[in-house]
Design a protein around this motif. Structure first.
Motif, short mmCIF file in Angstrom:
data_model
loop_
_atom_site.label_atom_id
_atom_site.label_comp_id
_atom_site.label_asym_id
_atom_site.label_seq_id
_atom_site.Cartn_x
_atom_site.Cartn_y
_atom_site.Cartn_z
N CYS A 133 40.63 70.70 49.83
CA CYS A 133 40.98 72.02 49.30
C CYS A 133 39.76 72.90 49.05
N SER B 102 42.00 68.55 41.87
CA SER B 102 42.70 69.80 42.11
C SER B 102 43.89 69.61 43.05
N CYS B 103 43.65 69.02 44.25
CA CYS B 103 44.74 68.90 45.22
C CYS B 103 45.33 67.50 45.27
N CYS C 202 41.17 63.99 44.50
CA CYS C 202 40.65 65.27 44.01
C CYS C 202 41.45 65.68 42.77
N CYS D 133 35.49 69.38 47.46
CA CYS D 133 36.59 68.59 48.00
C CYS D 133 36.77 68.91 49.48
ZN ZN Z 1 40.93 68.95 46.65
#
Ligand code: ZN
Length: 566
Positions: free
Chosen positions: A209, A180-181, A178, A206
Motif C-alpha cells: 500500500c 495499514s493494509c 502491514c 509497505c
Molecule cells: Zn500496507
C-alpha cells in the motif's frame, strides 16, 4: 526453538544478522537439553580461544542464574566436580565445547546434539583432520534422534557454509502484516527509504500500500508475524532473519550505518553480512591491468599530491634483488603510489640493505611544499634471507621497520595485535593477513573508480609490467574435501607478483604505524593547500561529501525517497 524440539526435524540452519537474539536461542537449546531432555552435546566455536570465552561469558552466567541448571552442572571450581571450562557433565549427558580449528575436541565420543556457532568463520580443515562440520556430524551417526543446529552470519557467496545449509533446508522467512493494509510481507532492505541525505529519517515503505511504517508499527508487526517455509521440508528447517526485524535496532539506525558503510567495498561487505544477514557476491572478476595503467597521473616523488599525509614502504625480498614500493596515505585511506624501485644485488650482503636505507630515506616532497618521510617499512621475511631481514628490522626498530611474514586465510587480521617471536630467537616477526589485505585492496581497485575514500592513485613513472604484477592474482574456488574454498592464485604463470606484494606490505606498514589514527589526528592540522581555500558562500552538506564514491549506484525512489546499492 520450536523446530529444534520438533522430532521430525533433524537439522536446523539459521542464516542471520547481528542483533537478532541468536545467542539466546543457542543457550536455550543447551538449557533445554540439560534440564528436560539430557543428551551428549557438542558445541563448536570457530576457534578454541572463542570456545573458552563462550564458556566463560555466555554459558557460565546462564548456569549461575538458572537454578535448574545450577543444580545439574557442578561448578568447575568445586572439588571433584570433574568439570572444566570445555567439558561439563550432568545427569544423563554432557556438554563438550570445542574449537573448529582443533581436531581433538571434535573427534571424541558419540554425540546426540551438535551445535555449530558462526560456521562461516570455521577454517576449511580442523588441523589436518578435514572439514570441522563433517567431523562434528560424524559423531552423531549412531543416534536415531540426533539433532544438528547451526547458525552464522554469512560471508561470501559460493563459499558460505550457512548459505549452503540454508539452501538445503525449507527456507523459512518471517512474514509480517502491514499495520495499514494487513498484507503479509518479508521485510527487505529496498523498502527502507529516506529523503535524500537524511538517513536518520528512514521509514519502512509497505510494498503493497506504500504507507510509511515506523518503529511503533514494527513492534506490532513482529507480534503478528509468522514463519513461512518457501520450499518443501525434508527434515531440514532453515531460517533467514535480518536486522530489519530486530527489536534492538531501528530502520533509521540501519540507514545511517549503511550510508557510512557504503563508502568502502570492505565495510559495505561487512554491513551486508552482519546487518542484512546476506552473503556478499564476490564475482571474482579480475582487475584489468590495462584499465589501471590508464589511470596513471602526472606526479612524482618530489610532487606528491597534497592529499598525502604519511608515507610507508613495502619491501619484497628476492634471491637477487629487493623490490620496494612507497605508498602515500591520505584522508579516508585514499592512497598514492609514490615510487617503485628494484634494487639489484645480493640480499646476503650488507651493501644492498644500506642501499635500501638510502632509498627509503631519500628526499620526497609534496606539491604544496611539505617534506614527506617514510614513517614505517614492512619487509617480507617469509621467503628469502629470513635471518638478514630479522637482523635488518631489529637494528631499525626505532624507525618502525617491521619484519613481517604473510599468512593466508580469510578473516585473519591484516595487522596482528602483537608481534610474534621467530622460533627460538628474540627476533620480532609480524604475521600479516595477506588474503584479507588482498580482498580489501582488490576490492578498492575494482569498485572504487573515482578519487575519494579508498581510491588508489598511480604515478606516471610505473611501467605497464608493474600493473601486470599488481593484478596477477585472482580468486579461485577450489574444492577441498567436497567443500568450495576461496583462494588467491596467480592468473598467469611466469608473471611475477612483486608489485602486489609490495602494495600489501606497504598497507601492512600503514596499519603497523597506526595509520588510521595518524590520519584522524593529522587531518585537524590543515595542509598548506587547505589554508588558501576561500570559505564557500553556502555550506556543503556533509552527506554530500560522504557519497563521493557513487558506486554502488543510488536509485531514486518515487517521492524523492531513496535507498540502496541494488
Ligand atoms: Zn500496507
Amino acid at each position: 526453538m520450536d523446530a529444534i524440539s520438533d522430532p521430525a526435524i533433524r537439522e536446523v540452519w539459521v542464516m542471520k544478522s547481528a542483533q537478532v537474539g541468536w545467542t539466546e536461542i543457542l543457550n536455550n537449546c543447551i538449557g533445554f537439553h540439560v534440564h528436560q531432555d539430557p543428551a551428549p552435546m557438542l558445541l563448536v566455536q570457530p576457534t578454541l580461544e572463542m570456545a573458552e570465552s563462550w564458556s566463560k561469558d555466555r554459558l557460565a552466567p546462564m548456569v549461575r542464574d538458572s537454578p535448574v541448571l545450577t543444580e545439574r552442572i557442578a561448578d568447575p571450581k568445586a572439588r571433584d566436580s570433574g568439570n572444566t571450562l570445555l567439558h561439563k557433565k550432568f545427569s544423563g549427558g554432557h556438554l563438550t565445547v570445542a574449537g573448529a580449528n582443533s581436531p581433538a575436541g571434535l573427534a571424541s565420543r558419540p554425540i546426540r546434539v551438535v551445535l555449530f556457532d558462526e560456521v562461516d568463520r570455521y577454517p576449511a580443515s580442523a588441523g589436518t583432520e578435514g572439514d570441522p562440520v563433517s567431523l562434528g556430524k560424524k559423531r552423531t551417526t549412531t543416534f536415531w534422534n540426533r539433532k544438528l543446529l547451526a547458525g552464522s552470519t554469512p560471508t561470501i557467496k559460493g563459499s558460505s557454509r550457512i548459505e549452503a545449509g540454508f539452501e538445503a533446508g525449507d527456507q523459512r522467512f518471517y512474514f509480517v502484516p502491514c499495520t495499514s493494509c494487513g498484507e503479509f510481507q518479508r521485510l527487505v532492505w529496498a523498502q527502507v527509504q529516506w529523503p535524500e541525505g537524511r538517513p536518520e529519517e528512514a521509514t519502512y515503505v509497505c510494498q503493497h500500500c506504500g504507507v510509511m511504517l515506523t518503529e511503533a508499527d514494527k513492534a506490532e508487526m513482529l507480534k503478528a508475524g509468522e514463519w513461512r517455509a518457501t520450499r518443501d521440508s525434508r527434515g531440514i528447517a532453515s531460517f533467514h532473519i535480518s536486522e530489519l526485524y530486530s527489536p534492538w535496532s531501528s530502520w533509521s539506525e540501519m540507514a545511517v550505518a549503511f550510508v557510512q558503510a557504503k563508502r568502502f567495498p570492505e565495510t559495505l561487505q561487512t554491513w551486508i553480512n552482519t546487518s542484512l544477514g546476506e552473503t556478499y557476491e564476490d564475482r571474482g572478476e579480475s582487475v584489468a591491468p590495462q584499465g589501471l595503467a590508464s589511470r596513471r597521473e602526472q606526479y612524482g616523488p618530489q610532487t606528491v599530491p597534497a592529499g598525502v599525509v604519511l608515507l610507508t614502504a613495502g619491501v619484497d625480498v628476492q634471491d637477487d634483488r629487493l623490490e620496494v614500493s612507497i605508498w602515500g596515505w591520505g584522508r579516508d585511506e585514499e592512497a598514492w603510489l609514490v615510487e617503485h624501485a628494484v634494487l639489484r644485488g645480493d640480499p646476503g650482503s650488507d651493501a644492498l640493505w644500506l642501499e635500501l636505507d638510502a632509498f627509503v630515506a631519500a628526499k620526497r616532497g609534496s606539491e604544496d611544499g611539505r617534506r614527506l618521510l617514510v614513517e614505517a617499512v614492512a619487509v617480507d621475511s617469509g621467503g628469502h634471507f629470513t635471518q638478514q631481514v630479522y637482523g635488518y628490522a631489529a637494528r631499525r626498530k626505532a624507525r618502525r621497520v617491521f619484519a613481517i611474514k604473510g599468512a593466508g586465510g580469510f578473516g585473519r587480521l591484516i595487522w596482528p595485535k602483537a608481534a610474534g617471536r621467530a622460533g627460538k630467537t628474540s627476533a620480532q616477526v609480524w604475521i600479516v593477513g595477506v588474503d584479507t589485505a588482498k580482498d580489501l585492496l582488490y576490492g578498492r581497485l575494482r569498485r572504487v573508480l573515482e578519487p575519494g575514500p579508498g581510491y588508489l592513485h598511480f604515478c606516471a613513472a610505473v611501467e605497464p609490467e608493474w600493473f601486470e604484477q599488481l593484478t596477477n592474482e585472482v580468486i579461485v574456488h577450489k574444492s577441498v574435501q567436497g567443500r568450495r574454498v576461496r583462494a588467491y592464485k596467480p592468473r598467469a604463470a611466469g608473471v611475477r607478483t612483486e608489485a602486489l606484494d609490495c602494495m600489501v606490505y606497504a598497507y601492512a606498514a600503514f596499519l603497523g604505524r597506526a595509520g588510521p589514527r595518524v590520519l584522524e589526528h593529522r587531518k585537524t592540522a590543515p595542509a598548506a593547500s587547505e589554508e588558501v581555500v576561500e570559505p564557500k558562500p553556502e555550506p556543503v552538506q556533509p552527506q554530500q561529501q560522504a557519497t563521493v564514491v557513487r558506486r554502488p549506484q543510488q536509485m531514486r525512489r518515487p517521492g524523492g525517497y531513496m535507498n540502496s546499492w541494488r
